[in-house]
Enzyme design. Structure first.
Site, PDB file in Angstrom:
ATOM      1  N   ASP A   1     -15.249   5.025  23.234  1.00  0.00           N
ATOM      2  CA  ASP A   1     -14.025   4.627  23.938  1.00  0.00           C
ATOM      3  C   ASP A   1     -12.793   5.224  23.262  1.00  0.00           C
ATOM      4  O   ASP A   1     -12.484   4.916  22.109  1.00  0.00           O
ATOM      5  CB  ASP A   1     -13.906   3.101  23.986  1.00  0.00           C
ATOM      6  CG  ASP A   1     -12.919   2.626  25.041  1.00  0.00           C
ATOM      7  OD1 ASP A   1     -11.832   3.238  25.169  1.00  0.00           O
ATOM      8  OD2 ASP A   1     -13.225   1.651  25.745  1.00  0.00           O
TER       9      ASP A   1
ATOM     10  N   SER B   1     -10.972  -3.426  30.766  1.00  0.00           N
ATOM     11  CA  SER B   1      -9.676  -2.980  30.260  1.00  0.00           C
ATOM     12  C   SER B   1      -8.594  -4.040  30.506  1.00  0.00           C
ATOM     13  O   SER B   1      -8.729  -5.163  30.044  1.00  0.00           O
ATOM     14  CB  SER B   1      -9.320  -1.632  30.894  1.00  0.00           C
ATOM     15  OG  SER B   1      -8.276  -1.001  30.215  1.00  0.00           O
TER      16      SER B   1
ATOM     17  N   HIS C   1     -14.489   4.925  27.857  1.00  0.00           N
ATOM     18  CA  HIS C   1     -13.746   3.843  28.487  1.00  0.00           C
ATOM     19  C   HIS C   1     -14.067   3.802  29.979  1.00  0.00           C
ATOM     20  O   HIS C   1     -13.864   4.781  30.693  1.00  0.00           O
ATOM     21  CB  HIS C   1     -12.245   4.069  28.285  1.00  0.00           C
ATOM     22  CG  HIS C   1     -11.398   2.915  28.721  1.00  0.00           C
ATOM     23  ND1 HIS C   1     -11.304   1.753  27.995  1.00  0.00           N
ATOM     24  CD2 HIS C   1     -10.617   2.733  29.813  1.00  0.00           C
ATOM     25  CE1 HIS C   1     -10.484   0.910  28.598  1.00  0.00           C
ATOM     26  NE2 HIS C   1     -10.062   1.481  29.712  1.00  0.00           N
TER      27      HIS C   1
END
Length: 344
Positions: free
Chosen positions: A130, A44, A164
């Site tokens: 995600d 991320s 995610h």
């Protein structure tokens, strides 16, 4: 309002305990590291930081692992662009424009010459489920890097049903669910091994029975900030380093990998969950790879505890003059000590 004597004594005691705890954290040590075997990765915001560090210091970095990230300078220094174009609607990302920004940065000496990336290796992962970073962003990362290296050096994994987070071999929540407490996803897939193996090649793979037998050590990140406290740039006083059993005695040359955690994944939010369970330590122990885990904290300008990929520390955030970039490079330099032929 004036403090009473007892209040002043208590205040001094608290300050003393805090200062003692900070100074009690040991200095980062140096190890026997191969200067040609330094790599980075992240998840991320950490993936965006890994890309930044790789591009800016490509003369010193041989590869990068990007998990749910965005291309170099995607945000343009704007939080709105980071949250909008880069994360939600990446089809709007102009890779050509980002390549022009990179070339300009190299021309003015803010990033290393891009030809240093020509032989590097890059691993890119985006889960199909995600919901935080649109998986198309990974395609844009691949498109960006393809301008600087051959396609055979770029490995993309876009077909795993993952939400995610950091995909692990056997730790964390369900792979296809958003595990917002730790962002560690049990996917029966070690992203740490896959990216490290793509970067270095020929690594020994971990299995569910293998445990990391090296040392996970804390170190004082304040050593790497000369003009202000780490918190001024949203960085913790404490960082982590994993030293494999085969690297502790410094008799053999080891590799060095920098793993950047994601938003809400630093020590402040999850304790040692990421540094112990993301999967890097086991791979590092089996293959003599030292893992550096620098740490970011939550501040007024960075409440989510993200790495700076959108300019909250200033306009030079994605250059060799950026405060976080400089601090991490100093950490790398310390670890490498006199064994490095590159770092001063």
């Amino acid at each position: 309002m004036a403090l009473s004597v007892s209040d002043r004594l208590l205040h001094c005691l608290v300050l003393s305990v805090c200062c003692t705890s900070i100074h009690a954290v040991p200095r980062l040590a140096s190890y026997n590291v191969d200067g040609a075997k330094v790599s980075v990765s992240g998840i991320s915001s950490g993936a965006c930081m890994a890309t930044q560090y790789h591009v800016v210091h490509s003369r010193e970095v041989m590869g990068a692992g990007i998990i749910a990230g965005a291309p170099f300078m995607c945000s343009g220094g704007l939080a709105a662009t980071a949250l909008g174009t880069c994360m939600m609607t990446p089809t709007r990302i102009s890779v050509t424009a980002l390549e022009a920004i990179t070339s300009s940065g190299a021309l003015f000496g803010n990033v290393d010459a891009t030809y240093h990336m020509r032989n590097d290796r890059v691993f890119i992962f985006d889960g199909t489920r995600d919901s935080v970073v649109n998986p198309v962003a990974g395609q844009k990362v691949a498109q960006y890097y393809s301008h600087y290296m051959t396609s055979s050096h770029i490995k993309t994994v876009f077909n795993i049903n993952a939400e995610h987070g950091m995909p692990t071999l056997n730790y964390g929540g369900a792979c296809d669910q958003l595990n917002s407490k730790t962002y560690l996803n049990n996917c029966n897939y070690s992203a740490a091994f896959q990216l490290l193996n793509h970067i270095y090649g020929g690594l020994q793979a971990p299995n569910s029975k293998i445990q990391a037998n090296g040392q996970l050590l804390q170190f004082n990140q304040a050593d790497f900030f000369h003009l202000a406290l780490p918190s001024a740039y949203s960085m913790d006083n404490v960082g982590y380093i994993y030293v494999p059993s085969g690297c502790a005695n410094k008799q053999h040359k080891c590799k060095l990998h920098v793993a950047f955690h994601g938003c809400k994944m630093g020590r402040m939010f999850v304790g040692e969950e990421y540094v112990r369970h993301a999967g890097y330590d086991e791979v590092g122990d089996l293959n003599n790879i030292i893992i550096l885990y620098p740490q970011v904290i939550s501040t007024a300008t960075n409440p989510q505890g993200c790495w700076d990929w959108f300019g909250y520390t200033g306009s030079l955030f994605a250059t060799n003059k950026g405060f976080q970039m400089t601090a991490v490079r100093r950490m790398v330099s310390r670890i490498m000590g006199s064994s490095s032929s590159v770092l001063g």
